[in-house]
Design a protein around this motif. Structure first.
Motif, PDB file in Angstrom:
ATOM      1  N   ASP A  24     -10.625  17.637 -28.616  1.00 34.71           N
ATOM      2  CA  ASP A  24     -10.801  18.474 -29.523  1.00 34.71           C
ATOM      3  C   ASP A  24     -11.236  19.913 -29.378  1.00 34.71           C
ATOM      4  OD1 ASP A  24     -13.317  18.167 -28.712  1.00 34.71           O
ATOM      5  OD2 ASP A  24     -14.023  17.331 -30.908  1.00 34.71           O
ATOM      6  N   GLY A  25     -11.314  20.327 -28.004  1.00 37.42           N
ATOM      7  CA  GLY A  25     -11.631  21.744 -27.705  1.00 37.42           C
ATOM      8  C   GLY A  25     -13.387  21.736 -27.661  1.00 37.42           C
ATOM      9  N   GLU A  26     -13.867  20.954 -27.937  1.00 40.83           N
ATOM     10  CA  GLU A  26     -15.437  20.755 -27.933  1.00 40.83           C
ATOM     11  C   GLU A  26     -16.089  19.771 -26.808  1.00 40.83           C
ATOM     12  OE1 GLU A  26     -16.975  20.490 -31.756  1.00 40.83           O
ATOM     13  OE2 GLU A  26     -15.776  22.221 -32.633  1.00 40.83           O
ATOM     14  N   GLY A  27     -15.237  19.191 -26.076  1.00 37.95           N
ATOM     15  CA  GLY A  27     -15.668  17.997 -25.169  1.00 37.95           C
ATOM     16  C   GLY A  27     -15.642  16.788 -25.387  1.00 37.95           C
ATOM     17  N   THR A  28     -15.166  16.526 -26.793  1.00 37.25           N
ATOM     18  CA  THR A  28     -14.979  15.262 -27.421  1.00 37.25           C
ATOM     19  C   THR A  28     -13.563  14.682 -26.975  1.00 37.25           C
ATOM     20  OG1 THR A  28     -16.393  15.646 -29.034  1.00 37.25           O
ATOM     21  CG2 THR A  28     -15.209  13.554 -28.906  1.00 37.25           C
ATOM     22  N   GLU A  29     -13.407  13.344 -26.589  1.00 36.36           N
ATOM     23  CA  GLU A  29     -11.960  12.980 -26.104  1.00 36.36           C
ATOM     24  C   GLU A  29     -12.024  11.496 -26.845  1.00 36.36           C
ATOM     25  OE1 GLU A  29     -11.611  12.426 -21.826  1.00 36.36           O
ATOM     26  OE2 GLU A  29     -12.000  14.742 -21.280  1.00 36.36           O
ATOM     27  N   VAL A  30     -10.558  10.930 -27.049  1.00 38.69           N
ATOM     28  CA  VAL A  30     -10.198   9.975 -27.579  1.00 38.69           C
ATOM     29  C   VAL A  30      -8.931   9.644 -26.974  1.00 38.69           C
ATOM     30  CG1 VAL A  30      -9.010  10.841 -29.272  1.00 38.69           C
ATOM     31  CG2 VAL A  30     -10.002   8.800 -29.961  1.00 38.69           C
ATOM     32  N   LEU A  31      -8.998   8.242 -26.682  1.00 38.76           N
ATOM     33  CA  LEU A  31      -7.744   7.860 -26.206  1.00 38.76           C
ATOM     34  C   LEU A  31      -6.430   7.560 -27.121  1.00 38.76           C
ATOM     35  CD1 LEU A  31      -6.288   6.212 -23.832  1.00 38.76           C
ATOM     36  CD2 LEU A  31      -7.282   4.161 -24.687  1.00 38.76           C
ATOM     37  N   LEU A  32      -5.330   7.805 -26.749  1.00 41.71           N
ATOM     38  CA  LEU A  32      -4.160   7.361 -27.676  1.00 41.71           C
ATOM     39  C   LEU A  32      -3.394   6.417 -26.726  1.00 41.71           C
ATOM     40  CD1 LEU A  32      -2.135   7.976 -30.015  1.00 41.71           C
ATOM     41  CD2 LEU A  32      -1.009   9.575 -28.356  1.00 41.71           C
ATOM     42  N   PRO A  33      -3.429   4.953 -27.068  1.00 42.95           N
ATOM     43  CA  PRO A  33      -2.716   4.067 -26.251  1.00 42.95           C
ATOM     44  C   PRO A  33      -1.315   4.222 -25.783  1.00 42.95           C
ATOM     45  CG  PRO A  33      -4.185   3.174 -27.784  1.00 42.95           C
ATOM     46  CD  PRO A  33      -4.032   4.412 -28.327  1.00 42.95           C
ATOM     47  N   ASN A  34      -0.750   3.812 -24.919  1.00 43.71           N
ATOM     48  CA  ASN A  34       0.561   3.890 -24.536  1.00 43.71           C
ATOM     49  C   ASN A  34       1.594   3.584 -25.328  1.00 43.71           C
ATOM     50  OD1 ASN A  34       0.644   4.707 -21.642  1.00 43.71           O
ATOM     51  ND2 ASN A  34       0.001   2.765 -20.917  1.00 43.71           N
ATOM     52  N   LYS A  35       1.395   2.411 -26.322  1.00 42.94           N
ATOM     53  CA  LYS A  35       2.209   2.308 -27.450  1.00 42.94           C
ATOM     54  C   LYS A  35       2.462   3.209 -28.665  1.00 42.94           C
ATOM     55  CE  LYS A  35      -1.427  -0.825 -29.265  1.00 42.94           C
ATOM     56  NZ  LYS A  35      -1.615  -2.183 -29.798  1.00 42.94           N
ATOM     57  N   TYR A  36       1.430   4.203 -28.501  1.00 46.96           N
ATOM     58  CA  TYR A  36       1.635   5.021 -29.468  1.00 46.96           C
ATOM     59  C   TYR A  36       2.134   6.682 -28.709  1.00 46.96           C
ATOM     60  CZ  TYR A  36      -0.909   1.692 -32.157  1.00 46.96           C
ATOM     61  OH  TYR A  36      -1.282   0.673 -32.790  1.00 46.96           O
ATOM     62  N   VAL A  37       2.170   6.700 -27.517  1.00 45.10           N
ATOM     63  CA  VAL A  37       2.611   8.034 -26.955  1.00 45.10           C
ATOM     64  C   VAL A  37       4.078   8.333 -26.935  1.00 45.10           C
ATOM     65  CG1 VAL A  37       2.862   8.991 -24.832  1.00 45.10           C
ATOM     66  CG2 VAL A  37       0.735   7.618 -25.067  1.00 45.10           C
ATOM     67  N   PRO A  38       4.218   9.567 -27.597  1.00 48.78           N
ATOM     68  CA  PRO A  38       5.644   9.972 -27.626  1.00 48.78           C
ATOM     69  C   PRO A  38       6.176  10.417 -26.566  1.00 48.78           C
ATOM     70  CG  PRO A  38       4.062  11.616 -28.270  1.00 48.78           C
ATOM     71  CD  PRO A  38       3.210  10.473 -28.206  1.00 48.78           C
ATOM     72  N   GLU A  39       7.578  10.086 -26.559  1.00 52.35           N
ATOM     73  CA  GLU A  39       8.392   9.962 -25.224  1.00 52.35           C
ATOM     74  C   GLU A  39       8.416  11.477 -24.790  1.00 52.35           C
ATOM     75  OE1 GLU A  39      12.179   8.531 -25.696  1.00 52.35           O
ATOM     76  OE2 GLU A  39      11.418   6.474 -26.048  1.00 52.35           O
TER      77      GLU A  39
END
Length: 277
Positions: A24-39
């Motif tokens: 988010d630009g403020e140091g917070t991260e979150v995972l987007l699992p592979n099944k939702y990753v756009p090609e």
């Protein structure tokens, strides 16, 4: 800051074997699992994702579109009933829990209910509630008459249909103002008809007064075009005939065809109205 229960526009930080990490630009991260990753993803590109807690209570991102978001209402189906409450299908892998204490009446599997989604302040989990009146207040309502609003039909009463206005307020559409079939859970456009001294809000499904003429007239023109330029209705038709065919009140219909006649777009005859070619 990443807002759980809502959509977030986050930057792709890095790709790993389990998915993309977004920030988010403020140091917070979150995972987007592979099944939702756009090609076609690229590092540093922005992605719009929905963020919530997964089954292990960890923040997770998804590109799926939930049926409800935080601080909104929706008409959801009970996927199953468990030891802690009812689990609602909201379009994501992990169901939305409505604890027994948040159920206005005991929920049953397979049935649908109007539910509010909120963040539980003790657990920080997204939680559902069918005690919807707790989350509605007409205090501070200041919209003008004829303002267009979004409606969710919540309950039928002897007077008409109760509706949720813009996910904040409670209103009523009187049955005398309903000219088409509606049901609990329907999402509709509405128009503020009146705000009473006690802050009760009357809502119409059609624009009020002069603002009603143009959309209603255009609607009738579209119907004429769909029916080869003829409708078997006129100013002497009964209110029931007009409502059955067009879902309009007779008053609205007469005003609209009067406008169309003055503009020489229709001809009114004893058997109905004709489109001027």
């Amino acid at each position: 800051m990443i807002a759980l229960g809502n959509y977030n526009t986050l930057k792709v930080l890095r790709s790993t074997r389990i998915g993309l990490f977004l920030g988010d630009g403020e140091g917070t991260e979150v995972l987007l699992p592979n099944k939702y990753v756009p090609e076609d993803f690229q590092i540093d590109m922005d992605l719009e994702v929905f963020c919530y807690l997964d089954g292990s209570e960890r923040p997770i991102a998804t590109t799926l579109k939930p049926l409800i978001t935080r601080n909104t209402f929706a008409y959801l189906k009970v996927a199953q009933v468990g030891a802690y409450g009812a689990f609602m299908d909201w379009g994501l892998e992990k169901h939305l829990l409505v604890p027994f204490r948040e159920q206005l009446a005991r929920m049953e599997e397979g049935k649908r209910y109007i539910v509010h989604c909120y963040m539980d302040e003790e657990t920080f989990r997204l939680t559902g509630s069918s005690r919807i009146n707790r989350f509605l207040s007409n205090d501070g309502f200041n919209m003008e008459v004829n303002s267009e609003v979004d409606l969710l039909v919540s309950r039928k009463t002897p007077l008409g249909w109760e509706v949720i206005i813009d996910n904040q307020y409670k209103g009523l559409v009187f049955k005398s103002d309903v000219f088409k079939p509606i049901s609990k859970g329907d999402q509709l456009k509405g128009y503020i008809k009146q705000v009473r001294p006690d802050m009760k809000i009357d809502v119409s499904l059609q624009p009020i007064g002069a603002k009603m003429l143009e959309p209603t007239a255009n609607f009738i023109l579209e119907k004429l075009q769909e029916h080869q330029g003829f409708l078997g209705l006129h100013d002497k038709s009964s209110p029931e005939e007009i409502q059955d065919q067009l879902h309009l009140s007779k008053k609205s219909f007469k005003k609209a065809i009067g406008t169309l006649y003055k503009e020489r777009k229709i001809i009114i005859k004893d058997d109905g109205i004709y489109l001027v070619q």
